[in-house]
Scaffold this motif. Structure first.
Motif, PDB file in Angstrom:
ATOM      1  N   UNK A 127       0.832  -1.216   0.000  1.00 12.68           N
ATOM      2  CA  UNK A 127       0.000   0.000   0.000  1.00 12.68           C
ATOM      3  C   UNK A 127       0.861   1.259   0.000  1.00 12.68           C
ATOM      4  N   UNK A 128       1.921   1.257   0.790  1.00  9.57           N
ATOM      5  CA  UNK A 128       2.828   2.409   0.807  1.00  9.57           C
ATOM      6  C   UNK A 128       3.423   2.618  -0.585  1.00  9.57           C
ATOM      7  N   UNK A 129       3.803   1.523  -1.252  1.00  8.28           N
ATOM      8  CA  UNK A 129       4.350   1.637  -2.610  1.00  8.28           C
ATOM      9  C   UNK A 129       3.314   2.198  -3.572  1.00  8.28           C
ATOM     10  N   UNK A 135       1.590   9.125  -6.307  1.00 10.24           N
ATOM     11  CA  UNK A 135       1.978  10.536  -6.169  1.00 10.24           C
ATOM     12  C   UNK A 135       3.002  10.901  -7.236  1.00 10.24           C
ATOM     13  N   UNK A 136       3.985  10.039  -7.426  1.00 11.38           N
ATOM     14  CA  UNK A 136       5.008  10.317  -8.439  1.00 11.38           C
ATOM     15  C   UNK A 136       4.386  10.417  -9.829  1.00 11.38           C
ATOM     16  N   UNK A 137       3.402   9.568 -10.117  1.00 16.07           N
ATOM     17  CA  UNK A 137       2.788   9.553 -11.447  1.00 16.07           C
ATOM     18  C   UNK A 137       2.003  10.820 -11.729  1.00 16.07           C
ATOM     19  N   UNK A 177      -4.956  -4.257  10.020  1.00 12.15           N
ATOM     20  CA  UNK A 177      -3.947  -3.290  10.474  1.00 12.15           C
ATOM     21  C   UNK A 177      -4.144  -3.003  11.956  1.00 12.15           C
ATOM     22  N   UNK A 178      -3.070  -3.108  12.720  1.00 16.06           N
ATOM     23  CA  UNK A 178      -3.106  -2.825  14.147  1.00 16.06           C
ATOM     24  C   UNK A 178      -2.037  -1.789  14.457  1.00 16.06           C
ATOM     25  N   UNK A 179      -2.461  -0.540  14.632  1.00 13.54           N
ATOM     26  CA  UNK A 179      -1.536   0.576  14.934  1.00 13.54           C
ATOM     27  C   UNK A 179      -0.430   0.683  13.893  1.00 13.54           C
ATOM     28  N   UNK A 180      -0.808   0.647  12.616  1.00 16.84           N
ATOM     29  CA  UNK A 180       0.180   0.783  11.541  1.00 16.84           C
ATOM     30  C   UNK A 180       0.610   2.246  11.445  1.00 16.84           C
ATOM     31  N   UNK A 181       1.914   2.535  11.557  1.00 10.80           N
ATOM     32  CA  UNK A 181       2.391   3.932  11.510  1.00 10.80           C
ATOM     33  C   UNK A 181       2.471   4.431  10.067  1.00 10.80           C
ATOM     34  N   UNK A 182       1.322   4.602   9.425  1.00 12.03           N
ATOM     35  CA  UNK A 182       1.287   4.895   7.995  1.00 12.03           C
ATOM     36  C   UNK A 182       2.025   6.187   7.658  1.00 12.03           C
ATOM     37  N   UNK A 183       1.841   7.218   8.467  1.00 10.23           N
ATOM     38  CA  UNK A 183       2.499   8.492   8.169  1.00 10.23           C
ATOM     39  C   UNK A 183       4.013   8.347   8.211  1.00 10.23           C
ATOM     40  N   UNK A 184       4.521   7.666   9.219  1.00 12.66           N
ATOM     41  CA  UNK A 184       5.983   7.489   9.319  1.00 12.66           C
ATOM     42  C   UNK A 184       6.511   6.669   8.150  1.00 12.66           C
ATOM     43  N   UNK A 185       5.773   5.619   7.761  1.00 10.68           N
ATOM     44  CA  UNK A 185       6.225   4.781   6.653  1.00 10.68           C
ATOM     45  C   UNK A 185       6.248   5.561   5.341  1.00 10.68           C
TER      46      UNK A 185
END
Length: 432
Positions: A127-129, A135-137, A177-185
């Motif tokens: 998902x991060x990828x 965004x790049x596209x 997902x359990x407390x996934x640090x999405x912003x940091x990733x």
């Protein structure tokens, strides 16, 4: 120099700029003369603020109107090219990324479908990828640099916890997902410069903010916006969009010891009304959903099977499942009516719009039947107006709202953390 109370002159200037920007954004174009009553500012304050915002390129002149005194008055509006925003919808079937100008006109978009086997438990790295590559596209499609962005807003399923250390954590029980640090990733990808912020929130909340700002909720003081996709969510809007909060409506219990929900509990509304569960119920009742089709196509086929366009006899099993679903939705909405007494309930999301177009009248009848009479008479139940892509528009409103709150100034780059006092380092050494 301090102003009254704890506000400073800088605070007042920022608030004045924000008032002018919001008035022109939502109600403009306007003349300087009209801005006074619209913002409550004096003519001198309006003149000063407008001069600043014109000099910074945030406003532009756009024609004129006649005045009573014979001299035309110049109209002002927010300048579309003065800021750019990205909205991301991490949905249940795809990741959608859109680039907007300041007026939320779409400049570029891309979608990345999620394979069916990935939808039960989202693989965080993938998902991060998808978000990074999306965004790049859209930036490459317009030749824009990341430094030009005011921010990236992201709508995601689940409960969002904002922390000082890791930023937004996502508690998404239905997606594993359990407390996934999405912003940091996302920040660790190094794609965006430090001064370009991420804003992450629940997808139903971003949908609600978009509908209240620009769609069917505009002008409502209190509203509930419900989102139907593979699952079910909602947000509650109060005090004319001053407060927007997500609620886990899809996990309200509608049947004791009922079907098992994706969250693991029994009898949740989502286990009956979400598109994934609806198609499963049709299959269990003897229906034949399209094999190997995505959920949107399969749900459209179910609706067509139950109610053929030519008016001929439809699939009675599909019709019965859909009729029962309309009752579940109406009963669930009655709880929203009794709890929050909204002026409007708006139905959105791709599945909500498909179902609502055909069954909204039945849903209204069931909601009225199950709710208390007085609040039920005060509420209008309507379809959202922004279409199935409204979550990305709503996600983009997150950095836009922050931009307004800052008086049209960009978010500063994060400051380096201050060193700890010497005594703390000493005690930390003892405790190591």
């Amino acid at each position: 120099m301090a102003a009254r109370g704890s506000r400073t002159v800088r605070d007042l200037r920022r608030e004045n700029r924000a008032s002018v920007l919001r008035a022109l954004y939502f109600e403009g174009p306007m003349s300087r003369h009209q801005l006074g009553p619209a913002t409550g500012l004096s003519s001198g304050s309006v003149s000063n603020v407008v001069g600043e915002l014109l000099a910074e390129g945030l406003l532009e002149e756009t024609g004129s109107v006649d005045s009573d005194r014979g001299r035309p008055r110049t109209l002002l509006r927010t300048a579309p090219a003065s800021g750019h925003l990205i909205g991301v919808d991490i949905g249940e079937t795809r990741v959608r990324v859109e680039l907007f100008d300041l007026t939320l006109a779409e400049l570029a978009r891309t979608e990345r479908p999620l394979p069916p086997e990935a939808r039960g438990a989202y693989e965080v790295g993938a998902l991060v990828d998808h978000v990074r590559d999306g965004i790049a596209e859209v930036l490459a499609a317009t030749g824009m640099s990341a430094e030009a962005l005011l921010g990236v807003g992201i709508g995601v399923p689940g409960i969002i916890e904002h922390t000082a250390g890791d930023g937004a954590l996502v508690h998404g029980q239905t997606i594993g997902w359990d407390a996934v640090p999405l912003e940091r990733l996302l920040r660790l990808t190094g794609q965006l410069p430090p001064q370009v912020p991420y804003f992450i929130d629940n997808g139903a909340k971003t949908l609600g903010q978009a509908e209240v700002w620009f769609g069917a909720g505009r002008g409502a003081r209190d509203a509930v916006v419900v989102l139907f996709g593979s699952g079910v969510g909602a947000c509650v809007v109060s005090e004319g969009s001053a407060h927007v909060r997500a609620v886990e409506w899809g996990h309200l219990t509608v049947r004791v010891r009922g079907r098992r929900c994706r969250c693991g509990a029994l009898g949740c509304l989502e286990a009956y009304a979400g598109a994934e569960a609806l198609l499963a119920r049709w299959r269990e009742a003897g229906g034949e959903p399209l094999a190997d089709a995505d959920e949107e196509t399969a749900l459209a086929a179910m609706l067509a099977a139950a109610h053929p366009a030519d008016g001929g006899p439809g699939d009675p099993v599909a019709a019965a499942v859909l009729a029962e679903t309309a009752e579940y939705l109406g009963a669930g909405m009655s709880d929203l009516i009794n709890l929050f007494r909204p002026e409007r309930i708006l139905v959105g999301g791709w599945a909500g719009l498909q179902l609502g177009t055909r069954f909204l009248a039945e849903v209204r009848e069931h909601a009225q039947a199950y709710a208390l009479r007085h609040p039920a008479r005060q509420v209008a139940i309507e379809l959202g107006r922004l279409g199935p892509d409204a979550v990305t528009v709503g996600a983009a409103t997150l950095p836009l709202a922050d931009f307004f709150a800052r008086g049209g100034r960009r978010a500063p780059a994060p400051e380096a953390p201050l060193p700890h006092p010497a005594w703390r380092a000493s005690l930390d050494g003892r405790m190591a």
